[in-house]
Motif scaffolding. Structure first.
Motif, PDB file in Angstrom:
ATOM      1  N   ALA A   1      -6.643  -6.717  -1.573  1.00 38.16           N
ATOM      2  CA  ALA A   1      -5.649  -6.312  -2.568  1.00 38.16           C
ATOM      3  C   ALA A   1      -5.525  -4.796  -2.649  1.00 38.16           C
ATOM      4  N   VAL A   2      -6.655  -4.105  -2.576  1.00 40.84           N
ATOM      5  CA  VAL A   2      -6.615  -2.640  -2.658  1.00 40.84           C
ATOM      6  C   VAL A   2      -5.841  -2.060  -1.483  1.00 40.84           C
TER       7      VAL A   2
ATOM      8  N   LEU B   1      -3.277  -3.184   0.177  1.00 43.48           N
ATOM      9  CA  LEU B   1      -1.827  -3.271   0.001  1.00 43.48           C
ATOM     10  C   LEU B   1      -1.346  -2.330  -1.098  1.00 43.48           C
ATOM     11  N   CYS B   2      -2.066  -2.308  -2.219  1.00 45.71           N
ATOM     12  CA  CYS B   2      -1.686  -1.415  -3.312  1.00 45.71           C
ATOM     13  C   CYS B   2      -1.812   0.051  -2.904  1.00 45.71           C
ATOM     14  N   TRP B   3      -2.812   0.349  -2.101  1.00 44.50           N
ATOM     15  CA  TRP B   3      -3.083   1.731  -1.708  1.00 44.50           C
ATOM     16  C   TRP B   3      -1.929   2.324  -0.923  1.00 44.50           C
TER      17      TRP B   3
ATOM     18  N   THR C   1       1.088   1.229  -0.769  1.00 42.62           N
ATOM     19  CA  THR C   1       2.380   1.070  -1.440  1.00 42.62           C
ATOM     20  C   THR C   1       2.605   2.138  -2.506  1.00 42.62           C
ATOM     21  N   TRP C   2       1.557   2.475  -3.257  1.00 41.27           N
ATOM     22  CA  TRP C   2       1.744   3.504  -4.282  1.00 41.27           C
ATOM     23  C   TRP C   2       0.486   4.334  -4.608  1.00 41.27           C
ATOM     24  N   ALA C   3      -0.709   3.774  -4.451  1.00 41.25           N
ATOM     25  CA  ALA C   3      -1.891   4.406  -5.027  1.00 41.25           C
ATOM     26  C   ALA C   3      -2.381   5.628  -4.259  1.00 41.25           C
TER      27      ALA C   3
ATOM     28  N   CYS D   1      -8.670   4.809   1.582  1.00 38.12           N
ATOM     29  CA  CYS D   1      -8.455   3.439   1.126  1.00 38.12           C
ATOM     30  C   CYS D   1      -9.762   2.665   1.004  1.00 38.12           C
TER      31      CYS D   1
ATOM     32  N   PRO E   1      -5.492  -4.625  -9.092  1.00 39.92           N
ATOM     33  CA  PRO E   1      -4.424  -3.623  -8.933  1.00 39.92           C
ATOM     34  C   PRO E   1      -4.229  -2.767 -10.178  1.00 39.92           C
TER      35      PRO E   1
ATOM     36  N   THR F   1      -4.767   1.330 -10.231  1.00 42.42           N
ATOM     37  CA  THR F   1      -3.628   2.179 -10.579  1.00 42.42           C
ATOM     38  C   THR F   1      -3.914   3.094 -11.751  1.00 42.42           C
TER      39      THR F   1
ATOM     40  N   THR G   1      -7.174   6.028  -9.541  1.00 45.12           N
ATOM     41  CA  THR G   1      -6.316   7.115  -9.068  1.00 45.12           C
ATOM     42  C   THR G   1      -6.474   8.372  -9.920  1.00 45.12           C
TER      43      THR G   1
END
Length: 484
Positions: free
Chosen positions: A68-69, A71-73, A75-77, A140, A168, A172, A176
């Motif tokens: 999960a991290v 994909l989130c990383w 995409t925005w993080a 990441c 997520p 976020t 971050t």
């Protein structure tokens, strides 16, 4: 006479003049080392250090967080942690997916450091000699392991669906912030707080957030709190071994280059971890009469955590001192203070993440403020003339900066984690139901770690063939764990 340049070192579209192939290779290897700490390292460790009925759930919490991290990383993080400044403690969110970003030279735009807030540059923007794709990957795996370490406080009772939402959100709104503030060019970075490789960003954050989340989730079932034996101690050692050796990349990759500071960080890492393990084991023998394998693993972890904020800025003798303290102070908080402090007894921190990561991380950050050596600091830090308190001069101020930085990380994680848990609880129960707590993996996932039953847990006849046993035979069967 013309100079001959081997083809491998000639500039090309795939090998621009800013690319250092050695640095790039080391950074990707370091990132992979850190990734292996999580998968399979902590997946194995978590799956084997818990009671058998929670092996799959615990391992899966780690595996899910890692995926999960990632994909989130991207995409925005990542940009929130290392991109352009939005606030003094936060970067602007945007994807890190396009080739125009990923194949360009890596750059952390907010890391330019000026003299006392003026316009004269003291330290230029960090621009490692490899593409941004390498930096995104490297950072990441650090974000991923932070969530997985946090999960250690929640094993054996957190609703897996709530965990899926938690990962997520916490990445976020908590990770971050710490990453940008201390590494990405935020206010703690500019102020000169030292966190070489994540003593605050990763370990203090995961320890405090883990304890906070454990408070909101609630405790394990009472019988699990009273008796929670590891289901496979040998596999605990296998996972711990991957964690220890993976720390070579964890601390060795943070100078963002294969340089002399990287070598110093790697050596200090293993000095401190070894000393801490031996110290923890010695205390176990002195006070309990026998060495504990699980205790040795705890001591190893506290040593690795303690050296992390100062791995490349302290000398070898300081690493030994930090190992002695990291093998004794977290031992004391876990074995003595925890049993006397009612608040810590009330909160069910399954693996003692508060002691092994929050206490050890705070200890390491504070000791870095004492032992940071001026020459080594000049190799790494953006603020020139930085040094620890034992070297006199402005070193005393550095120690106070370390404490102030820790206070920010602690306060932010308590508040952010509490808000996240409360919001999730409005939609999804944070804790597994009492009925599922009795059964464990079979109820939560429909799977079991081993094709065995009868270890003292509730027998579920709907999932086992009982045709070969009569009721009397079933009632007499008990596993090794139960016999012990």
């Amino acid at each position: 006479m013309a100079t001959y340049i081997p083809t491998a070192y000639q500039n090309s579209t795939n090998s621009p003049d800013w690319l250092n192939k050695g640095d790039n290779a080391w950074q990707m290897v370091s990132a992979t080392f850190v990734g292996l700490q999580s998968v399979p390292g902590l997946v194995i460790l978590y799956g084997s250090i818990v009671k058998k009925k929670w092996a799959i759930n615990s391992a899966f919490m780690a595996l899910y967080a890692f995926a999960a991290v990632f994909l989130c990383w991207v995409t925005w993080a990542y940009e929130m942690s290392f991109g352009n400044k939005l606030l003094p403690f936060w970067g602007k969110a945007k994807p890190a997916l396009g080739q125009h970003i990923l194949i360009a030279q890596s750059m952390l735009p907010a890391t330019t450091h000026y003299y006392h807030g003026g316009k004269v540059v003291e330290t230029a923007t960090a621009t490692p000699f490899y593409p941004a794709a390498t930096m995104v990957y490297f950072q990441c795996v650090f974000a991923a392991i932070t969530l997985i370490l946090l999960a250690g406080a929640l094993l054996g009772r957190m609703n897996i669906k709530a965990w899926m939402a938690f990962v997520p959100l916490w990445l976020t709104f908590s990770y971050t912030v710490g990453a940008f503030s201390l590494w990405g060019g935020g206010f703690l970075f500019q102020w000169g707080v030292i966190d070489y490789s994540g003593g605050y960003v990763i370990h203090l954050s995961s320890g405090i957030a883990g304890l906070t989340a454990a408070y909101w989730v609630g405790p394990r079932a009472q019988n699990d709190r009273e008796r929670f034996p590891p289901n496979n101690v040998l596999l605990v050692l296998a996972g711990a071994g991957l964690l220890w050796m993976g720390w070579t990349g964890f601390n060795g990759g943070d100078p963002y280059a294969a340089n002399i500071d990287s070598s110093m960080a790697v050596l200090n890492t293993h000095i401190c971890a070894s000393t801490s393990l031996l110290m923890w084991t010695s205390l176990d023998v002195i006070f309990f009469g026998k060495p504990s394998v699980i205790g040795a693993v705890q001591g190893m972890i506290t040593g690795l955590v303690c050296i992390t904020p100062g791995a490349g800025v302290v000398q070898g003798w300081a690493a030994i001192v930090m190992g002695i303290l990291s093998g004794s102070i977290p031992w004391y908080t876990m074995m003595v203070i925890h049993k006397k402090w009612s608040l810590l007894q009330k909160i069910d921190d399954t693996l003692g993440v508060f002691h092994t990561h929050a206490v050890a991380g705070l200890l390491g950050g504070s000791l870095t403020g004492l032992f940071a050596e001026p020459v080594l600091c000049s190799l790494f830090l953006p603020v020139t003339n930085s040094k620890g308190a034992v070297y006199g001069g402005v070193g005393g101020i550095q120690f106070l900066k370390q404490l102030a930085g820790a206070c920010f990380i602690i306060g932010w994680n308590i508040v952010a984690t509490s808000v996240i848990c409360v919001v999730i609880s409005m939609v999804i129960p944070l804790r597994i139901s009492d009925e599922q707590l009795v059964i464990g993996d079979d109820a939560v996932h429909g799977e079991e770690a081993y094709a065995l039953w009868g270890d003292g847990e509730l027998y579920d006849p709907t999932t086992h063939d009982a045709s070969g046993y009569n009721q009397r035979e079933m009632s007499s069967i008990s596993g090794v764990t139960q016999d012990v």
